[in-house]
Design a protein around this motif. Structure first.
Motif, PDB file in Angstrom:
ATOM      1  N   VAL A 252     -19.309  32.845   6.250  1.00 18.78           N
ATOM      2  CA  VAL A 252     -18.266  31.844   6.448  1.00 18.78           C
ATOM      3  C   VAL A 252     -17.184  32.148   5.420  1.00 18.78           C
ATOM      4  O   VAL A 252     -17.372  31.914   4.226  1.00 18.78           O
ATOM      5  CB  VAL A 252     -18.817  30.416   6.273  1.00 18.78           C
ATOM      6  CG1 VAL A 252     -17.705  29.395   6.500  1.00 18.78           C
ATOM      7  CG2 VAL A 252     -19.978  30.175   7.243  1.00 18.78           C
ATOM      8  N   ARG A 253     -16.095  32.691   5.894  1.00 19.90           N
ATOM      9  CA  ARG A 253     -15.066  33.228   5.000  1.00 19.90           C
ATOM     10  C   ARG A 253     -14.595  32.178   3.987  1.00 19.90           C
ATOM     11  O   ARG A 253     -14.246  31.058   4.342  1.00 19.90           O
ATOM     12  CB  ARG A 253     -13.874  33.738   5.816  1.00 19.90           C
ATOM     13  CG  ARG A 253     -12.851  34.521   4.989  1.00 19.90           C
ATOM     14  CD  ARG A 253     -11.787  35.113   5.888  1.00 19.90           C
ATOM     15  NE  ARG A 253     -12.344  36.016   6.889  1.00 19.90           N
ATOM     16  CZ  ARG A 253     -12.628  37.298   6.651  1.00 19.90           C
ATOM     17  NH1 ARG A 253     -12.417  37.803   5.445  1.00 19.90           N
ATOM     18  NH2 ARG A 253     -13.121  38.052   7.622  1.00 19.90           N
ATOM     19  N   GLY A 254     -14.616  32.571   2.737  1.00 19.85           N
ATOM     20  CA  GLY A 254     -14.151  31.708   1.664  1.00 19.85           C
ATOM     21  C   GLY A 254     -15.151  30.668   1.210  1.00 19.85           C
ATOM     22  O   GLY A 254     -14.889  29.932   0.259  1.00 19.85           O
TER      23      GLY A 254
ATOM     24  N   ARG B 104     -26.075  24.145   7.132  1.00 15.40           N
ATOM     25  CA  ARG B 104     -25.394  24.137   5.831  1.00 15.40           C
ATOM     26  C   ARG B 104     -24.838  25.515   5.488  1.00 15.40           C
ATOM     27  O   ARG B 104     -25.490  26.541   5.733  1.00 15.40           O
ATOM     28  CB  ARG B 104     -26.342  23.671   4.734  1.00 15.40           C
ATOM     29  CG  ARG B 104     -25.735  23.751   3.346  1.00 15.40           C
ATOM     30  CD  ARG B 104     -26.650  23.161   2.300  1.00 15.40           C
ATOM     31  NE  ARG B 104     -26.171  23.448   0.974  1.00 15.40           N
ATOM     32  CZ  ARG B 104     -25.145  22.852   0.390  1.00 15.40           C
ATOM     33  NH1 ARG B 104     -24.485  21.915   1.050  1.00 15.40           N
ATOM     34  NH2 ARG B 104     -24.759  23.179  -0.826  1.00 15.40           N
ATOM     35  N   VAL B 105     -23.644  25.531   4.904  1.00 24.25           N
ATOM     36  CA  VAL B 105     -23.069  26.751   4.349  1.00 24.25           C
ATOM     37  C   VAL B 105     -23.386  26.775   2.861  1.00 24.25           C
ATOM     38  O   VAL B 105     -23.014  25.858   2.121  1.00 24.25           O
ATOM     39  CB  VAL B 105     -21.546  26.818   4.566  1.00 24.25           C
ATOM     40  CG1 VAL B 105     -20.977  28.084   3.930  1.00 24.25           C
ATOM     41  CG2 VAL B 105     -21.215  26.772   6.054  1.00 24.25           C
ATOM     42  N   PHE B 106     -24.092  27.808   2.420  1.00 24.35           N
ATOM     43  CA  PHE B 106     -24.447  27.970   1.020  1.00 24.35           C
ATOM     44  C   PHE B 106     -23.451  28.901   0.350  1.00 24.35           C
ATOM     45  O   PHE B 106     -23.191  30.011   0.849  1.00 24.35           O
ATOM     46  CB  PHE B 106     -25.850  28.568   0.877  1.00 24.35           C
ATOM     47  CG  PHE B 106     -26.968  27.658   1.291  1.00 24.35           C
ATOM     48  CD1 PHE B 106     -27.632  26.882   0.358  1.00 24.35           C
ATOM     49  CD2 PHE B 106     -27.363  27.586   2.619  1.00 24.35           C
ATOM     50  CE1 PHE B 106     -28.675  26.047   0.734  1.00 24.35           C
ATOM     51  CE2 PHE B 106     -28.400  26.759   3.008  1.00 24.35           C
ATOM     52  CZ  PHE B 106     -29.056  25.985   2.062  1.00 24.35           C
ATOM     53  N   SER B 107     -22.919  28.484  -0.783  1.00 27.28           N
ATOM     54  CA  SER B 107     -22.071  29.391  -1.550  1.00 27.28           C
ATOM     55  C   SER B 107     -22.949  30.467  -2.181  1.00 27.28           C
ATOM     56  O   SER B 107     -24.163  30.300  -2.340  1.00 27.28           O
ATOM     57  CB  SER B 107     -21.312  28.634  -2.638  1.00 27.28           C
ATOM     58  OG  SER B 107     -22.190  28.208  -3.657  1.00 27.28           O
ATOM     59  N   ARG B 108     -22.323  31.556  -2.570  1.00 30.74           N
ATOM     60  CA  ARG B 108     -23.075  32.626  -3.233  1.00 30.74           C
ATOM     61  C   ARG B 108     -23.678  32.125  -4.541  1.00 30.74           C
ATOM     62  O   ARG B 108     -24.791  32.496  -4.910  1.00 30.74           O
ATOM     63  CB  ARG B 108     -22.163  33.828  -3.468  1.00 30.74           C
ATOM     64  CG  ARG B 108     -21.702  34.483  -2.167  1.00 30.74           C
ATOM     65  CD  ARG B 108     -20.487  35.368  -2.383  1.00 30.74           C
ATOM     66  NE  ARG B 108     -20.833  36.649  -2.943  1.00 30.74           N
ATOM     67  CZ  ARG B 108     -20.213  37.209  -3.987  1.00 30.74           C
ATOM     68  NH1 ARG B 108     -19.234  36.549  -4.597  1.00 30.74           N
ATOM     69  NH2 ARG B 108     -20.567  38.391  -4.422  1.00 30.74           N
TER      70      ARG B 108
END
Length: 228
Positions: free
Chosen positions: A218-220, A178-182
Motif C-alpha cells: 500500500v503505497r506510502g 489492516r495495513v501495517f507500516s514497516r
C-alpha cells in the motif's frame, strides 16, 4: 535476532485498578501468558486495534471509553479476538449486555482465581483451531507445521515457511484488512532487527514462495495481506 514465540498466548488486560493489574499480570505471567495492560479504554482500544492478541480481559467501568463501548468498536473494526469481561456489574441485564456486545465470557468481581484460569483455558481451547490456522486467500496458514496448505480440491503441495516467514505472514493474516507500516512489522515480527529493510526482505521471500499477490504493498503506508 530473536524469533517471536508463536506458541505463547498474548493477553491484553484492560483494567484501571492498579492493584488488580499487578496481581493479574504476575499471576498470568507465572502461568506462561504474555500480558500487556492498559489502564483506560482509549489506550485499550488503541492496543486492540494496532496489535494482535489471543485473549482480551476487559473491565467495564473504564476511564475515557467504557468497556462495552470499547468492545463494540473492536468488533466493528473486524477484531475477532475472544474477550472475557471482568466486572463488578453482575446483574443478568449487565451480563446480557456484555455478551450481546460481543464478549465470549463474563466473570463477576470479586472472582476466584482458579475459576478465572479455568475460563481462560476453556476460552483458549474453543478458539485454538481458528487461532492456529489462518486464511491466506483460498489457502490456509497452519502455524503448528509452518506450512501454507493448498486450497481444497487442488493438487498443489503445501509450502513450508521459515519461522520468520511464518511469523510475518501470521501477523498479516491475523488482521487481513489492516495495513501495517514497516515500523510496526519490524517491532512485532523482528524486534531485535535494527533496519526496516529486513521487513522488505521477508516480504520478498513470501512473495517468491507464495506468489507476488500474497502480500500487497500500500503505497506510502506499508503492507497488508493480499488476495492471491
Amino acid at each position: 535476532m530473536s524469533v517471536p514465540d508463536l506458541d505463547a498466548v498474548r493477553v491484553l488486560l484492560v483494567e484501571d485498578d492498579p492493584e488488580l493489574v499487578r496481581m493479574l499480570t504476575g499471576l498470568l505471567s507465572d502461568e506462561g501468558y504474555l500480558v500487556e495492560s492498559a489502564s483506560d479504554g482509549q489506550r485499550g482500544l488503541h492496543l486492540g486495534l494496532v496489535h494482535s492478541y489471543d485473549i482480551v480481559l476487559l473491565d467495564r467501568g473504564l476511564p475515557a471509553v467504557d468497556g462495552v463501548d470499547l468492545l463494540g468498536r473492536l468488533r466493528s473494526r473486524g477484531v475477532t479476538t475472544p474477550v472475557l469481561i471482568l466486572s463488578a456489574r453482575g446483574s443478568p441485564a449487565d451480563r446480557v449486555e456484555g455478551l450481546d456486545a460481543g464478549a465470549e465470557d463474563y466473570l463477576v468481581k470479586p472472582f476466584d482465581i482458579d475459576e478465572l484460569l479455568a475460563r481462560l483455558r476453556a476460552l483458549r481451547r474453543r478458539h485454538l483451531d481458528t487461532a492456529r490456522s489462518l486464511p491466506v486467500g483460498a489457502r490456509r496458514l497452519d502455524l503448528d507445521s509452518r506450512q501454507v496448505l493448498p486450497a481444497s480440491g487442488t493438487s498443489a503441495d503445501p509450502v513450508r515457511l521459515s519461522e520468520r516467514e511464518c511469523a510475518l505472514l501470521a501477523t498479516l493474516a491475523g488482521r487481513p484488512s489492516r495495513v501495517f507500516s514497516r515500523a510496526e512489522l519490524l517491532a512485532q515480527v523482528f524486534p531485535d532487527a535494527e533496519s526496516e529493510v529486513v521487513v522488505d526482505t521477508y516480504v520478498h521471500y513470501l512473495r517468491r514462495k507464495l506468489g507476488r499477490d500474497t502480500v500487497a504493498t500500500v503505497r506510502g503506508r506499508g503492507y497488508q495481506l493480499g488476495r492471491p
